[in-house]
Design a protein around this motif. Structure first.
Motif, PDB file in Angstrom:
ATOM      1  N   MET A 257     -11.486  42.481  23.525  1.00  0.00           N
ATOM      2  CA  MET A 257     -12.041  43.778  23.923  1.00  0.00           C
ATOM      3  C   MET A 257     -11.088  44.917  23.569  1.00  0.00           C
ATOM      4  O   MET A 257     -11.519  46.013  23.185  1.00  0.00           O
ATOM      5  N   VAL A 258      -9.795  44.662  23.678  1.00  0.00           N
ATOM      6  CA  VAL A 258      -8.786  45.663  23.324  1.00  0.00           C
ATOM      7  C   VAL A 258      -8.883  46.006  21.842  1.00  0.00           C
ATOM      8  O   VAL A 258      -8.886  47.175  21.451  1.00  0.00           O
ATOM      9  N   HIS A 259      -8.965  44.979  20.995  1.00  0.00           N
ATOM     10  CA  HIS A 259      -9.075  45.199  19.553  1.00  0.00           C
ATOM     11  C   HIS A 259     -10.374  45.914  19.199  1.00  0.00           C
ATOM     12  O   HIS A 259     -10.402  46.742  18.281  1.00  0.00           O
ATOM     13  N   TYR A 260     -11.452  45.601  19.899  1.00  0.00           N
ATOM     14  CA  TYR A 260     -12.735  46.264  19.642  1.00  0.00           C
ATOM     15  C   TYR A 260     -12.592  47.773  19.820  1.00  0.00           C
ATOM     16  O   TYR A 260     -13.015  48.557  18.959  1.00  0.00           O
ATOM     17  N   LEU A 261     -12.001  48.193  20.922  1.00  0.00           N
ATOM     18  CA  LEU A 261     -11.871  49.622  21.209  1.00  0.00           C
ATOM     19  C   LEU A 261     -10.975  50.322  20.186  1.00  0.00           C
ATOM     20  O   LEU A 261     -11.275  51.429  19.744  1.00  0.00           O
ATOM     21  N   LEU A 262      -9.876  49.688  19.827  1.00  0.00           N
ATOM     22  CA  LEU A 262      -8.965  50.280  18.843  1.00  0.00           C
ATOM     23  C   LEU A 262      -9.623  50.365  17.466  1.00  0.00           C
ATOM     24  O   LEU A 262      -9.535  51.403  16.786  1.00  0.00           O
ATOM     25  N   LEU A 263     -10.284  49.296  17.040  1.00  0.00           N
ATOM     26  CA  LEU A 263     -10.922  49.304  15.732  1.00  0.00           C
ATOM     27  C   LEU A 263     -12.090  50.283  15.682  1.00  0.00           C
ATOM     28  O   LEU A 263     -12.324  50.929  14.655  1.00  0.00           O
ATOM     29  N   TYR A 264     -12.806  50.406  16.782  1.00  0.00           N
ATOM     30  CA  TYR A 264     -13.892  51.394  16.828  1.00  0.00           C
ATOM     31  C   TYR A 264     -13.345  52.793  16.561  1.00  0.00           C
ATOM     32  O   TYR A 264     -13.856  53.522  15.703  1.00  0.00           O
ATOM     33  N   ASN A 265     -12.292  53.159  17.288  1.00  0.00           N
ATOM     34  CA  ASN A 265     -11.760  54.510  17.138  1.00  0.00           C
ATOM     35  C   ASN A 265     -11.175  54.733  15.748  1.00  0.00           C
ATOM     36  O   ASN A 265     -11.372  55.786  15.135  1.00  0.00           O
ATOM     37  N   LEU A 266     -10.465  53.739  15.232  1.00  0.00           N
ATOM     38  CA  LEU A 266      -9.896  53.877  13.887  1.00  0.00           C
ATOM     39  C   LEU A 266     -10.992  53.954  12.820  1.00  0.00           C
ATOM     40  O   LEU A 266     -10.859  54.702  11.844  1.00  0.00           O
ATOM     41  N   MET A 268     -13.931  55.245  13.237  1.00  0.00           N
ATOM     42  CA  MET A 268     -14.495  56.596  13.341  1.00  0.00           C
ATOM     43  C   MET A 268     -13.587  57.618  12.675  1.00  0.00           C
ATOM     44  O   MET A 268     -14.043  58.519  11.961  1.00  0.00           O
ATOM     45  N   LEU A 269     -12.280  57.475  12.890  1.00  0.00           N
ATOM     46  CA  LEU A 269     -11.321  58.390  12.264  1.00  0.00           C
ATOM     47  C   LEU A 269     -11.374  58.292  10.744  1.00  0.00           C
ATOM     48  O   LEU A 269     -11.384  59.314  10.038  1.00  0.00           O
ATOM     49  N   SER A 270     -11.408  57.073  10.230  1.00  0.00           N
ATOM     50  CA  SER A 270     -11.384  56.901   8.779  1.00  0.00           C
ATOM     51  C   SER A 270     -12.669  57.411   8.130  1.00  0.00           C
ATOM     52  O   SER A 270     -12.665  57.819   6.969  1.00  0.00           O
ATOM     53  N   ARG A 271     -13.769  57.426   8.886  1.00  0.00           N
ATOM     54  CA  ARG A 271     -15.042  57.895   8.332  1.00  0.00           C
ATOM     55  C   ARG A 271     -15.232  59.403   8.472  1.00  0.00           C
ATOM     56  O   ARG A 271     -15.713  60.060   7.553  1.00  0.00           O
ATOM     57  N   TYR A 272     -14.826  59.950   9.627  1.00  0.00           N
ATOM     58  CA  TYR A 272     -15.218  61.324   9.935  1.00  0.00           C
ATOM     59  C   TYR A 272     -14.060  62.318  10.026  1.00  0.00           C
ATOM     60  O   TYR A 272     -14.295  63.517  10.171  1.00  0.00           O
ATOM     61  N   GLU A 273     -12.837  61.846   9.980  1.00  0.00           N
ATOM     62  CA  GLU A 273     -11.675  62.739  10.037  1.00  0.00           C
ATOM     63  C   GLU A 273     -10.841  62.553   8.767  1.00  0.00           C
ATOM     64  O   GLU A 273      -9.691  62.127   8.803  1.00  0.00           O
ATOM     65  N   ALA A 274     -11.457  62.881   7.628  1.00  0.00           N
ATOM     66  CA  ALA A 274     -10.851  62.593   6.321  1.00  0.00           C
ATOM     67  C   ALA A 274      -9.497  63.280   6.150  1.00  0.00           C
ATOM     68  O   ALA A 274      -8.558  62.682   5.604  1.00  0.00           O
ATOM     69  N   GLU A 275      -9.381  64.524   6.607  1.00  0.00           N
ATOM     70  CA  GLU A 275      -8.121  65.244   6.413  1.00  0.00           C
ATOM     71  C   GLU A 275      -6.996  64.597   7.217  1.00  0.00           C
ATOM     72  O   GLU A 275      -5.899  64.341   6.699  1.00  0.00           O
ATOM     73  N   TRP A 276      -7.260  64.307   8.501  1.00  0.00           N
ATOM     74  CA  TRP A 276      -6.216  63.686   9.324  1.00  0.00           C
ATOM     75  C   TRP A 276      -5.885  62.291   8.813  1.00  0.00           C
ATOM     76  O   TRP A 276      -4.712  61.918   8.706  1.00  0.00           O
ATOM     77  N   TRP A 277      -6.906  61.507   8.476  1.00  0.00           N
ATOM     78  CA  TRP A 277      -6.697  60.136   7.997  1.00  0.00           C
ATOM     79  C   TRP A 277      -5.921  60.147   6.669  1.00  0.00           C
ATOM     80  O   TRP A 277      -5.011  59.342   6.463  1.00  0.00           O
ATOM     81  N   GLY A 278      -6.269  61.085   5.799  1.00  0.00           N
ATOM     82  CA  GLY A 278      -5.559  61.188   4.523  1.00  0.00           C
ATOM     83  C   GLY A 278      -4.102  61.565   4.715  1.00  0.00           C
ATOM     84  O   GLY A 278      -3.202  60.987   4.087  1.00  0.00           O
ATOM     85  N   ASP A 279      -3.839  62.541   5.584  1.00  0.00           N
ATOM     86  CA  ASP A 279      -2.452  62.942   5.862  1.00  0.00           C
ATOM     87  C   ASP A 279      -1.659  61.782   6.455  1.00  0.00           C
ATOM     88  O   ASP A 279      -0.497  61.578   6.110  1.00  0.00           O
ATOM     89  N   LEU A 280      -2.294  61.039   7.353  1.00  0.00           N
ATOM     90  CA  LEU A 280      -1.602  59.914   7.985  1.00  0.00           C
ATOM     91  C   LEU A 280      -1.141  58.897   6.944  1.00  0.00           C
ATOM     92  O   LEU A 280      -0.004  58.435   6.970  1.00  0.00           O
ATOM     93  N   LEU A 281      -2.020  58.585   5.988  1.00  0.00           N
ATOM     94  CA  LEU A 281      -1.725  57.533   5.022  1.00  0.00           C
ATOM     95  C   LEU A 281      -0.799  57.990   3.897  1.00  0.00           C
ATOM     96  O   LEU A 281      -0.052  57.198   3.336  1.00  0.00           O
ATOM     97  N   ILE A 282      -0.836  59.283   3.585  1.00  0.00           N
ATOM     98  CA  ILE A 282      -0.045  59.777   2.448  1.00  0.00           C
ATOM     99  C   ILE A 282       1.313  60.302   2.893  1.00  0.00           C
ATOM    100  O   ILE A 282       2.359  59.923   2.362  1.00  0.00           O
TER     101      ILE A 282
END
Length: 315
Positions: A257-266, A268-282
């Motif tokens: 259940m812990v992994h479900y919640l974390l993966l859900y949020n991540l 969502m971030l990778s799909r809908y928060e492109a600028e933040w997700w891109g900055d995080l990875l680069i």
């Protein structure tokens, strides 16, 4: 956790005949179900849930971290739906159980950090449905929870918290052991006496024989070895048993259940928060990156095994 046996069981179930036989054995234990008819009806979708779930994970492991949260989340969802079919022959009973069952903040603040973000559990949807029917948790111990608290419940990440001058969990035992060792510092963190602390953890352990204590630690001796830890006890990949050092992280939940919640949020971030997700990875601006990267690596390896273990129990 027998990795080889679990992976072999996934392979074994990859035919309509073996899936049908397995489901028939599961459904015979359920009252009011025509086990033979229902196992034939569900065997194909059950087989595809498993096949697609494993393929999502395998594909994700080969791709850049950019896409991993989405593939790992939906890989996990497919495997969980296969598990549900072993216990809920008529799943999905209604459209209300098809939603994710979790929500995240719609807009991120300018100074947003993942560790301080939170998710909210919904009354309907897959997450509460899985919690109830797979892990027998009818009421979640929280409505909202922060990402740093969820990450703090994963024993394989405890070293990262240590590197960050924090302590999320402590190693207290090992699978197969008759004893559990706590430092007295845990009592201070929980604001409990030794007697009160023992009363709190006693429901999640085999019967206690005796407690040996001194000024710095106390050891709990059990009648039987710990084979299937539950509740606030979590197990890492090396079969070490961990316990949360923070009182607010004393949560009776499954690590799945812990992994479900974390993966859900991540996801969502990778799909809908492109600028933040891109900055995080680069640019990798803060401590969010190592926690996310390490979590994804651990989750990709651990979740198919933990869910496969639930299936193997049914066998």
């Amino acid at each position: 956790m027998n990795h080889k046996e679990i992976n072999s069981f996934y392979t074994y179930l990859q035919s309509q005949q073996t899936s049908q036989r397995f489901l028939y054995q599961c459904y015979k234990k359920i009252d009011g179900i025509d086990a033979e008819a229902k196992s034939y009806e569900n065997c194909t979708v059950f087989m595809y849930y498993l096949d697609h779930g494993i393929k999502f994970y395998n594909a994700g492991k080969k791709l850049d971290i950019l896409m991993q949260p989405i593939l790992f989340f939906y890989g996990m969802v497919h495997l969980l739906k296969a598990c549900l079919l072993t216990k809920r022959p008529n799943y999905p009973e209604s459209t209300s159980v098809l939603a994710h069952g979790v929500s995240a903040r719609k807009r991120k603040k300018k100074d947003y950090t993942f560790l301080e973000d939170e998710v909210k559990v919904q009354h309907n949807g897959l997450f509460p449905y899985v919690s109830q029917h797979l892990f027998f948790i009818h009421k979640m111990p929280f409505e909202k929870i922060m990402m740093k608290n969820l990450l703090g419940l994963i024993p394989d990440l405890s070293h990262l918290f240590h590197f960050n001058n924090q302590e999320s969990m402590i190693n207290v035992s090992k699978i197969g052991s008759h004893t559990i060792d706590f430092t007295s510092r845990v009592l201070d963190n929980y604001h409990l006496t030794e007697r009160a602390f023992l009363e709190r953890i006693k429901p999640y352990l085999p019967p206690i024989v005796e407690v040996k204590s001194n000024h710095t630690m106390f050891q709990i001796v059990l009648t039987k070895p710990i084979l299937e830890p539950s509740g606030p006890f979590f197990v890492d990949d090396n079969q070490n048993i961990f316990f949360p050092t923070i009182r607010e992280n004393f949560l009776v939940v499954s690590e799945v259940m812990v992994h479900y919640l974390l993966l859900y949020n991540l996801s969502m971030l990778s799909r809908y928060e492109a600028e933040w997700w891109g900055d995080l990875l680069i640019t990798k601006p803060d401590v969010d990156y190592p926690f996310i990267a390490e979590f994804l690596r651990i989750s990709a390896k651990k979740m198919p095994l933990l869910i496969g273990k639930e299936l193997l129990k049914m066998k």
